[in-house]
Design an enzyme around this catalytic site. Sequence first.
Site, short mmCIF file in Angstrom:
data_model
loop_
_atom_site.label_atom_id
_atom_site.label_comp_id
_atom_site.label_asym_id
_atom_site.label_seq_id
_atom_site.Cartn_x
_atom_site.Cartn_y
_atom_site.Cartn_z
N CYS A 71 -8.91 30.43 -5.57
CA CYS A 71 -8.60 29.93 -7.56
C CYS A 71 -6.93 29.51 -6.35
O CYS A 71 -6.18 28.42 -6.62
CB CYS A 71 -8.66 31.28 -8.02
N CYS B 288 -17.37 25.42 -7.48
CA CYS B 288 -16.64 26.23 -9.01
C CYS B 288 -16.29 25.21 -10.62
O CYS B 288 -16.33 25.55 -11.01
CB CYS B 288 -16.41 27.15 -9.47
#
Lengths: 132, 166
Positions: free
Chosen positions: A106, A37
């Site tokens: 994350c 990402c």
Amino acid sequence: MAYSDKVLDHYQNPRNVGSLDKESNDVGTGVVGAPECGDVMKLQIKVSDDGKIIDAKFKTYGCGSAIASSSLATEWLKGTSVDAAAEIKNTQIVEELSLPPVKIHCSVLAEDAIKAAIDDWKAKNGKKTEEK
Amino acid sequence: MIHVPAPDAFAVFGVARTLDLDEPELELRYLKLSRDCHPDHNRAQTSTDCVAVLQRSAEINDAWNVLRDPWRRARALLEAESQGVLNRNKKLDPMFLMEALELAEEVAHADSDGQEVLTKKLNAAIDADYQALRADVAKADFDTAAKRVHQSHYHLKALHDLEAKS
């Protein structure tokens, strides 16, 4: 899909954004990335002589969940011991922020950043890093 | 949901596995392959045949979207050469990540003059990434190539952010 209120809160009012002197011996720096990402997370800890984390700062370039995960991590790190910090698990972050499955990576990034910062501090201070 | 792994895009198109595909030729090939699947040209009669043609058609479209984009093409090539190579090389050098973070800050704070300079700098960096990638692939050093692809993603993302600003 909406972000949880806690993620939004950390995203809009991130705690402990900034930098510590990475050259200083009592500061450990961890920089980790999630290339899929394009996120980067820098997390720093300042450790007292008796092994307590007296300050923590972060800078994160990434999505709201990545920012919230690192912001939360610095809150948890401050005032805790290095040994206790090493025990922080990404699942605790997932739970606290109610992260959806697609955003779990994350929290993994935040855990990796904490570990990297601790390893850096240990390396600077001649402490052996535990074998994984 | 059943996960069906995407077939090798180069194999779907029947072209050599190389980074430097001739793009006009590739497009002609795409049109030809698509035409063969079109109901006007394809005489599939039974429903099994029709499903197969439909599936082939979807594969061709997916492969086209991969092959026409130089970076997606690179990813497909690396995966085809060495399965899982992108996943195995996700850990990037902290020095590089530090630079990527600084770059992201520069992008966020750039004024219009700064944006122009940064756009040039990023385009140059992306070109350099691809040149280096070619060299890695030529040496069959797919691990280094995979790291290169991951690093370039930060440059591409920064450029994208910069474009979104103006």
